[in-house]
Design a protein around this motif. Structure first.
Motif, short mmCIF file in Angstrom:
data_model
loop_
_atom_site.label_atom_id
_atom_site.label_comp_id
_atom_site.label_asym_id
_atom_site.label_seq_id
_atom_site.Cartn_x
_atom_site.Cartn_y
_atom_site.Cartn_z
N ILE A 78 0.66 -0.86 -0.05
CA ILE A 78 -0.61 -0.11 -0.03
C ILE A 78 1.03 1.20 -0.11
O ILE A 78 0.81 1.66 -0.97
CB ILE A 78 -1.16 -0.18 1.12
N GLY A 79 1.86 0.96 1.10
CA GLY A 79 2.97 2.64 1.14
C GLY A 79 4.38 2.53 -0.32
O GLY A 79 3.37 3.99 -1.09
N GLU A 80 3.89 1.62 -1.27
CA GLU A 80 5.12 1.88 -2.36
C GLU A 80 3.76 1.86 -2.92
O GLU A 80 4.94 3.19 -3.99
CB GLU A 80 5.43 0.71 -2.56
N SER A 81 2.71 1.72 -3.22
CA SER A 81 1.79 1.80 -4.03
C SER A 81 1.07 3.20 -4.53
O SER A 81 1.37 4.36 -5.18
CB SER A 81 0.76 1.16 -4.42
N ARG A 82 1.31 3.97 -2.84
CA ARG A 82 1.05 5.44 -2.62
C ARG A 82 2.26 6.65 -3.58
O ARG A 82 2.16 7.40 -4.21
CB ARG A 82 0.66 5.38 -1.83
N HIS A 83 3.33 5.96 -3.20
CA HIS A 83 4.52 6.43 -3.62
C HIS A 83 4.60 6.59 -4.48
O HIS A 83 5.70 7.55 -5.60
CB HIS A 83 6.45 5.96 -2.98
N CYS A 84 4.66 4.97 -5.66
CA CYS A 84 4.01 5.26 -7.43
C CYS A 84 3.49 6.75 -7.27
O CYS A 84 3.99 7.76 -9.01
CB CYS A 84 3.59 4.21 -7.65
N ALA A 85 2.35 6.73 -7.52
CA ALA A 85 1.29 7.97 -7.72
C ALA A 85 2.72 9.14 -6.88
O ALA A 85 2.07 10.40 -7.92
CB ALA A 85 -0.17 7.26 -7.30
N ALA A 86 2.42 9.41 -6.34
CA ALA A 86 3.12 10.40 -5.84
C ALA A 86 3.86 11.17 -6.21
O ALA A 86 4.47 12.25 -6.59
CB ALA A 86 3.17 10.68 -4.82
#
Length: 103
Positions: A78-86
């Motif tokens: 979940i954290g890594e996915s958010r970082h991708c978008a940001a």
């Protein structure tokens, strides 16, 4: 970054002596040159790193048997996915074009 250290420590605690205790030198070397003074290239290199981790963790999640490991990997994912978008947004790119469809 600190969050990657925390993820590694959590995974190491779960795996015990089976944890590799080393970075993936191939991945590190392939992305190292992108981390420079240019914001866009740094954001794109970081995005590629985070995206690689998303794909890796998604693959691992499907192969885990225990719920403790699956819960840990899912929380990291979940954290890594958010970082991708940001990072895509920081690089000025369309998020939809940079994040592959995993299904």
């Amino acid at each position: 970054a600190a969050h990657h250290d925390a993820y590694a420590q959590s995974l190491s605690a779960l795996l015990g002596t089976d944890a590799p205790q080393a970075r993936n030198d191939e991945l590190f070397s392939s992305l190292k040159s992108g981390f420079g003074s240019n914001t866009e290239s740094t954001a794109l290199a970081a995005h590629e790193l985070e995206n690689t981790l998303v794909v890796t963790h998604t693959d691992l999640l499907g192969r885990l048997d225990g719920t403790e490991g699956a819960a840990l990997v899912a929380s990291i994912l979940i954290g890594e996915s958010r970082h991708c978008a940001a990072l895509a947004a920081l690089a000025g790119k369309s998020v939809g074009k940079l994040i592959p469809i995993l299904l």
